[in-house]
Scaffold this active site. Sequence first.
Site, PDB file in Angstrom:
ATOM      1  N   ARG A   1       0.857  -1.187   0.000  1.00  0.00           N
ATOM      2  CA  ARG A   1       0.000   0.000   0.000  1.00  0.00           C
ATOM      3  C   ARG A   1       0.886   1.228   0.000  1.00  0.00           C
ATOM      4  O   ARG A   1       1.734   1.387   0.883  1.00  0.00           O
ATOM      5  CB  ARG A   1      -0.882   0.024   1.245  1.00  0.00           C
ATOM      6  CG  ARG A   1      -1.882  -1.068   1.304  1.00  0.00           C
ATOM      7  CD  ARG A   1      -3.023  -0.754   2.243  1.00  0.00           C
ATOM      8  NE  ARG A   1      -2.616  -0.287   3.562  1.00  0.00           N
ATOM      9  CZ  ARG A   1      -3.473   0.016   4.524  1.00  0.00           C
ATOM     10  NH1 ARG A   1      -4.774  -0.079   4.304  1.00  0.00           N
ATOM     11  NH2 ARG A   1      -3.056   0.405   5.698  1.00  0.00           N
TER      12      ARG A   1
ATOM     13  N   THR B   1      -1.250   7.347  -0.548  1.00  0.00           N
ATOM     14  CA  THR B   1      -2.587   7.209  -1.173  1.00  0.00           C
ATOM     15  C   THR B   1      -3.375   6.019  -0.634  1.00  0.00           C
ATOM     16  O   THR B   1      -4.585   5.945  -0.827  1.00  0.00           O
ATOM     17  CB  THR B   1      -2.431   6.991  -2.689  1.00  0.00           C
ATOM     18  OG1 THR B   1      -1.739   5.739  -2.889  1.00  0.00           O
ATOM     19  CG2 THR B   1      -1.625   8.116  -3.340  1.00  0.00           C
TER      20      THR B   1
ATOM     21  N   ASP C   1       0.320  -3.787  12.040  1.00  0.00           N
ATOM     22  CA  ASP C   1       0.823  -4.066  10.694  1.00  0.00           C
ATOM     23  C   ASP C   1       1.246  -5.539  10.620  1.00  0.00           C
ATOM     24  O   ASP C   1       2.226  -5.947  11.262  1.00  0.00           O
ATOM     25  CB  ASP C   1       2.010  -3.140  10.380  1.00  0.00           C
ATOM     26  CG  ASP C   1       2.430  -3.265   8.924  1.00  0.00           C
ATOM     27  OD1 ASP C   1       2.359  -2.255   8.208  1.00  0.00           O
ATOM     28  OD2 ASP C   1       2.832  -4.371   8.499  1.00  0.00           O
TER      29      ASP C   1
ATOM     30  N   ASP D   1       4.918  -6.301   9.414  1.00  0.00           N
ATOM     31  CA  ASP D   1       5.927  -5.913  10.408  1.00  0.00           C
ATOM     32  C   ASP D   1       5.936  -6.875  11.593  1.00  0.00           C
ATOM     33  O   ASP D   1       6.997  -7.255  12.096  1.00  0.00           O
ATOM     34  CB  ASP D   1       5.663  -4.483  10.906  1.00  0.00           C
ATOM     35  CG  ASP D   1       6.058  -3.443   9.872  1.00  0.00           C
ATOM     36  OD1 ASP D   1       6.832  -3.777   8.950  1.00  0.00           O
ATOM     37  OD2 ASP D   1       5.597  -2.296   9.979  1.00  0.00           O
TER      38      ASP D   1
HETATM   39  C1  PRP Z   1      -1.039  -5.177   4.167  1.00  0.00           C
HETATM   40  C2  PRP Z   1      -1.807  -6.476   4.185  1.00  0.00           C
HETATM   41  C3  PRP Z   1      -2.594  -6.405   2.909  1.00  0.00           C
HETATM   42  C4  PRP Z   1      -2.893  -4.941   2.783  1.00  0.00           C
HETATM   43  C5  PRP Z   1      -4.324  -4.703   3.173  1.00  0.00           C
HETATM   44  O1  PRP Z   1       0.054  -5.260   3.342  1.00  0.00           O
HETATM   45  O2  PRP Z   1      -0.983  -7.602   4.295  1.00  0.00           O
HETATM   46  O3  PRP Z   1      -1.890  -6.882   1.776  1.00  0.00           O
HETATM   47  O4  PRP Z   1      -2.011  -4.259   3.680  1.00  0.00           O
HETATM   48  O5  PRP Z   1      -4.665  -3.392   3.001  1.00  0.00           O
HETATM   49  P1  PRP Z   1      -5.776  -2.912   1.962  1.00  0.00           P
HETATM   50  O6  PRP Z   1      -6.945  -3.834   2.121  1.00  0.00           O
HETATM   51  O7  PRP Z   1      -6.085  -1.516   2.426  1.00  0.00           O
HETATM   52  O8  PRP Z   1      -5.191  -2.937   0.587  1.00  0.00           O
HETATM   53  P2  PRP Z   1       1.079  -4.027   3.173  1.00  0.00           P
HETATM   54  O9  PRP Z   1       0.590  -3.098   2.108  1.00  0.00           O
HETATM   55  O10 PRP Z   1       1.329  -3.428   4.524  1.00  0.00           O
HETATM   56  O11 PRP Z   1       2.367  -4.708   2.577  1.00  0.00           O
HETATM   57  P3  PRP Z   1       3.393  -5.720   3.281  1.00  0.00           P
HETATM   58  O12 PRP Z   1       2.659  -7.026   3.513  1.00  0.00           O
HETATM   59  O13 PRP Z   1       4.468  -5.846   2.254  1.00  0.00           O
HETATM   60  O14 PRP Z   1       3.869  -5.119   4.566  1.00  0.00           O
HETATM   61  N1  URA Z   2      -2.415  -3.731   6.688  1.00  0.00           N
HETATM   62  C1  URA Z   2      -2.058  -4.207   7.907  1.00  0.00           C
HETATM   63  O1  URA Z   2      -1.047  -4.892   8.037  1.00  0.00           O
HETATM   64  N2  URA Z   2      -2.834  -3.920   8.966  1.00  0.00           N
HETATM   65  C2  URA Z   2      -3.952  -3.187   8.841  1.00  0.00           C
HETATM   66  O2  URA Z   2      -4.635  -2.949   9.857  1.00  0.00           O
HETATM   67  C3  URA Z   2      -4.298  -2.685   7.573  1.00  0.00           C
HETATM   68  C4  URA Z   2      -3.519  -2.980   6.512  1.00  0.00           C
END
Ligand code: PRP
Ligand code: URA
Length: 209
Positions: free
Chosen positions: A104, A108, A200, A203
Amino acid sequence: MSKVMVMNHPLIQHKLTLIRDKNTSPKDFRALLNEVALLMAYEVTRDLPLKEVEIETPICRTKSKMISGRQIGVVPILRAGLGMVDGILELVPAAKMGHIGLYRDPATMKPVEYYCKLPIDAEQRDIILVDPMLATGGSAVAAIDCIKKRGCKSIKLMNLIAAPEGIAVVQAAHPDVDIFVAAVDEKLNEHSYIVPGLGDAGDRLFGTK
Ligand code: PRP
Ligand code: URA
């Protein structure tokens, strides 16, 4: 309109509480997430078709049942979806895997795709798309778009925690994709994080913050 199945099995709910707890270490978070993914996969695969086969037990010949039809493809959304894969593969070890890389954009909140590689015969498989978090729904919709572009027709979405907003977005964009979750939380906060959620997921899984 697609179905939303909330899995309220006591073992899933107990482990989900431990996963949410901010004092849970990355090591325990990883183990628990895979344990819940295994339990959820049991429900997600409940409608797999069976065929009757004839076998010989040590006692006699008999008819018995085996899974038939299409095979499974497990597709995690990177990174956090990786945390559910081992649990699912314990139940369906013959599944092939795909990977979809999305993050994400922090400004945005829109998904940015950086990788998409699916099994060669993806369109002939039942796809289980996995990601612990369904927040705005942007990542899930983009991932399903990418899978459908490859000709896949049978797709299920498996999330640990969903926000009502994300469910609505996925249902509007992909009404043919059923959604399996362990919990539907209250809302998104101003940073589009799920409340109460677990923070997160990437993380916490990989210890990157
Ligand atoms: C997190 C999660 C989803 C997304 C959900 O990933 O694992 O993929 O956010 O959010 P959304 O429904 O608003 O799109 P992130 O973008 O943090 O990436 P990462 O797993 O690489 O940390
Ligand atoms: N991605 C995450 O990892 N946690 C949230 O709460 C939303 C998006």
